[in-house]
Design an enzyme around this catalytic site. Sequence first.
Site, PDB file in Angstrom:
ATOM      1  N   ARG A  67       0.708  -1.285   0.015  1.00  0.00           N
ATOM      2  CA  ARG A  67       0.109  -0.085  -0.152  1.00  0.00           C
ATOM      3  C   ARG A  67       0.914   1.100   0.161  1.00  0.00           C
ATOM      4  O   ARG A  67       1.439   1.667   0.982  1.00  0.00           O
ATOM      5  CB  ARG A  67      -0.880   0.005   1.250  1.00  0.00           C
ATOM      6  CG  ARG A  67      -1.902  -1.154   1.005  1.00  0.00           C
ATOM      7  CD  ARG A  67      -2.980  -0.848  -0.093  1.00  0.00           C
ATOM      8  NE  ARG A  67      -4.089  -1.548  -0.162  1.00  0.00           N
ATOM      9  CZ  ARG A  67      -4.969  -1.821  -1.102  1.00  0.00           C
ATOM     10  NH1 ARG A  67      -4.787  -0.971  -2.162  1.00  0.00           N
ATOM     11  NH2 ARG A  67      -5.896  -2.742  -0.873  1.00  0.00           N
ATOM     12  N   ALA A  79     -10.549  -7.417  -1.715  1.00  0.00           N
ATOM     13  CA  ALA A  79     -11.463  -6.252  -1.849  1.00  0.00           C
ATOM     14  C   ALA A  79     -11.304  -5.454  -3.265  1.00  0.00           C
ATOM     15  O   ALA A  79     -10.371  -5.569  -3.794  1.00  0.00           O
ATOM     16  CB  ALA A  79     -11.347  -5.577  -0.735  1.00  0.00           C
ATOM     17  N   GLU A  96     -13.753  -9.802  -7.548  1.00  0.00           N
ATOM     18  CA  GLU A  96     -12.472  -9.629  -6.675  1.00  0.00           C
ATOM     19  C   GLU A  96     -11.968 -10.751  -6.000  1.00  0.00           C
ATOM     20  O   GLU A  96     -10.550 -11.036  -5.911  1.00  0.00           O
ATOM     21  CB  GLU A  96     -12.840  -8.382  -5.767  1.00  0.00           C
ATOM     22  CG  GLU A  96     -13.092  -6.969  -6.154  1.00  0.00           C
ATOM     23  CD  GLU A  96     -12.097  -6.498  -6.907  1.00  0.00           C
ATOM     24  OE1 GLU A  96     -11.000  -6.699  -6.793  1.00  0.00           O
ATOM     25  OE2 GLU A  96     -12.240  -5.666  -7.994  1.00  0.00           O
ATOM     26  N   GLU A 100      -8.060 -11.858  -7.231  1.00  0.00           N
ATOM     27  CA  GLU A 100      -6.882 -11.697  -6.226  1.00  0.00           C
ATOM     28  C   GLU A 100      -6.523 -13.025  -5.514  1.00  0.00           C
ATOM     29  O   GLU A 100      -5.418 -13.144  -5.220  1.00  0.00           O
ATOM     30  CB  GLU A 100      -7.081 -10.726  -5.139  1.00  0.00           C
ATOM     31  CG  GLU A 100      -7.702  -9.284  -5.661  1.00  0.00           C
ATOM     32  CD  GLU A 100      -7.903  -8.298  -4.644  1.00  0.00           C
ATOM     33  OE1 GLU A 100      -8.160  -8.591  -3.237  1.00  0.00           O
ATOM     34  OE2 GLU A 100      -7.874  -7.238  -4.797  1.00  0.00           O
ATOM     35  N   GLU A 145      -0.984  -5.816  -7.729  1.00  0.00           N
ATOM     36  CA  GLU A 145      -1.618  -7.169  -7.519  1.00  0.00           C
ATOM     37  C   GLU A 145      -0.776  -8.303  -8.176  1.00  0.00           C
ATOM     38  O   GLU A 145      -0.741  -9.343  -7.864  1.00  0.00           O
ATOM     39  CB  GLU A 145      -2.998  -6.982  -8.377  1.00  0.00           C
ATOM     40  CG  GLU A 145      -4.101  -6.298  -7.318  1.00  0.00           C
ATOM     41  CD  GLU A 145      -5.522  -6.677  -8.011  1.00  0.00           C
ATOM     42  OE1 GLU A 145      -5.597  -7.341  -9.201  1.00  0.00           O
ATOM     43  OE2 GLU A 145      -6.460  -6.083  -7.412  1.00  0.00           O
TER      44      GLU A 145
END
Length: 217
Positions: A67, A79, A96, A100, A145
């Site tokens: 992040r 998410a 999602e 992911e 990702e």
Amino acid sequence: MSTPGSHDFETVSSSTVYSGAILALRLDQVAMPGGRVVEREVIEHHGAVAVAALDDDGNIVLINQYRHPIGRRLLELPAGLLDQPGEDPLAAARRELAEETGLAASEWSVLVDVALSPGFTDESLRIYLATGLHETDRPEPELEEADLEIVRMPLDEAVDAALAGEIVNATAVAGVLALATARARGTALRAADAAWPGMPTAFLRRKARAATAGGAE
């Protein structure tokens, strides 16, 4: 003086400071009790969905994701944003989870709804519980990702990690603790298509108006 809890906080005027890809900053003039009008900064944000995916062994599926605003990786729930007009939140959650983690689920329910920081933003998300997990096609990941690490953690250990400050993402903390509480108490969860009156829509409406205005030029 009005009775506490009965005042109408009317927005007297509003102006836009910034509007970008995922958020807008708005300045509102709001009528307070006693007649004062004060300024409130409001960040409009897309709504979002997250998934507390629990496998047959009692492990919750987490992702370890970088992040940039805080400059480190966080353990999180899968998410994503609700950034398409009219998008069904459950369909977005299914997408999602697949994108992911490469997983799909046969059983879905609403775990908890969270207003993330209502002092300055309308951002809100819905966390689903997904069980009956099985593998599915996963699109080729991109950007952050592409560096996702998938972590399966026993739910009790995830609770301990949240309470120890090792899981600090707000969505993950809410989802882990809500799931542990619901399982311990045998709480019946809401249907996956339950109404979501708190789903944010202001930013999507703003983008739609901008698109319409741009198409009219």
